[in-house]
Design a protein around this motif. Structure first.
Motif, PDB file in Angstrom:
ATOM      1  N   HIS A  32      58.026  59.632  58.388  1.00 16.03           N
ATOM      2  CA  HIS A  32      57.004  58.933  59.176  1.00 16.03           C
ATOM      3  C   HIS A  32      57.479  58.599  60.593  1.00 16.03           C
ATOM      4  CE1 HIS A  32      54.410  58.609  55.742  1.00 16.03           C
ATOM      5  NE2 HIS A  32      55.296  57.910  55.059  1.00 16.03           N
ATOM      6  N   VAL A  43      52.134  56.354  68.314  1.00 21.07           N
ATOM      7  CA  VAL A  43      52.649  55.164  67.628  1.00 21.07           C
ATOM      8  C   VAL A  43      53.731  54.479  68.457  1.00 21.07           C
ATOM      9  CG1 VAL A  43      53.983  54.386  65.618  1.00 21.07           C
ATOM     10  CG2 VAL A  43      52.048  55.965  65.315  1.00 21.07           C
ATOM     11  N   ARG A 113      51.126  53.198  61.224  1.00 23.81           N
ATOM     12  CA  ARG A 113      50.745  54.598  61.323  1.00 23.81           C
ATOM     13  C   ARG A 113      49.284  54.668  61.764  1.00 23.81           C
ATOM     14  NH1 ARG A 113      51.112  56.643  55.748  1.00 23.81           N
ATOM     15  NH2 ARG A 113      50.469  58.609  56.711  1.00 23.81           N
TER      16      ARG A 113
END
Length: 201
Positions: A32, A43, A113
């Motif tokens: 991630h 992000v 996320r």
């Protein structure tokens, strides 16, 4: 694990678990936050850290989190939506609380996320951390910083800080340093224990 910070915090829609290799395996987390991960540039645009180049960087981050925990200087939590939510049980992001015992102040951080943006989760987990700071840790103030230009986060922070009796203090110039040594201005928000208790009575 030290018991000053709870291992788990639950809100109406979220579960926050202390970040360890047991709660989120290192390689799962790496997928991630690595370079090339979906939406990773969006992000991290207003964050102080860069995407991880190797699993070793992720492991080093876990070690840093553990050292903060062992020193009673803070905790980092993995965020997952509860069963009632879309993406239930998925890793949605991280939130942290860092404590400066000399000034009796907590500072919060968070990232999600992209699939979990826009759901009001930031304010929900912030309410739980504010309660932790004042009711369990007996601190005097909570501080939150938002990088200039990050209007989505600024709106969310303004709402939950004001809801707990706090306010925006101002714009601090060249206050935040990124991993690449660039600097940025930040909006600083705060709420004191007295303001919190007056707002929540």
């Amino acid at each position: 694990m030290a018991d000053l910070f709870p291992d788990r915090i639950e809100t109406d829609r979220l579960e926050l678990d202390a970040l360890t290799p047991e709660t989120v395996p290192v390689f799962e987390f790496y997928e991630h936050v690595r370079e090339g991960a979906p939406h990773i540039d969006e992000v991290t645009e207003y964050l102080t850290w860069n995407p991880h180049q190797t699993p070793k960087a992720t492991r080093d981050f876990y070690d840093h989190v553990a050292s903060k925990r062992e020193a009673d200087e803070g905790e980092t939590y993995a965020i997952r939506p509860k069963a009632c939510e879309d993406g239930a049980g998925e890793f949605a992001g991280l939130t942290g609380i860092g404590v400066d015992w000399d000034t009796r102040t907590a500072e919060f951080g968070v990232w999600f996320r992209k699939p979990f943006w826009g759901r009001g989760y930031s304010g929900e987990r912030a309410g739980a951390l504010i309660e932790l700071a004042f009711e369990r840790l007996d601190l005097d103030a909570v501080v939150v910083s938002v990088q200039r230009g990050n209007e989505q986060s600024r709106s969310a922070v303004s709402q939950y800080i004001e809801a707990h009796g706090g306010h925006r203090e101002g714009l601090l110039r060249n206050f935040m340093t990124h991993q690449d040594d660039t600097v940025a201005d930040i909006h600083r928000y705060s709420v004191t224990a007295a303001e919190y208790r007056e707002a929540t009575e």
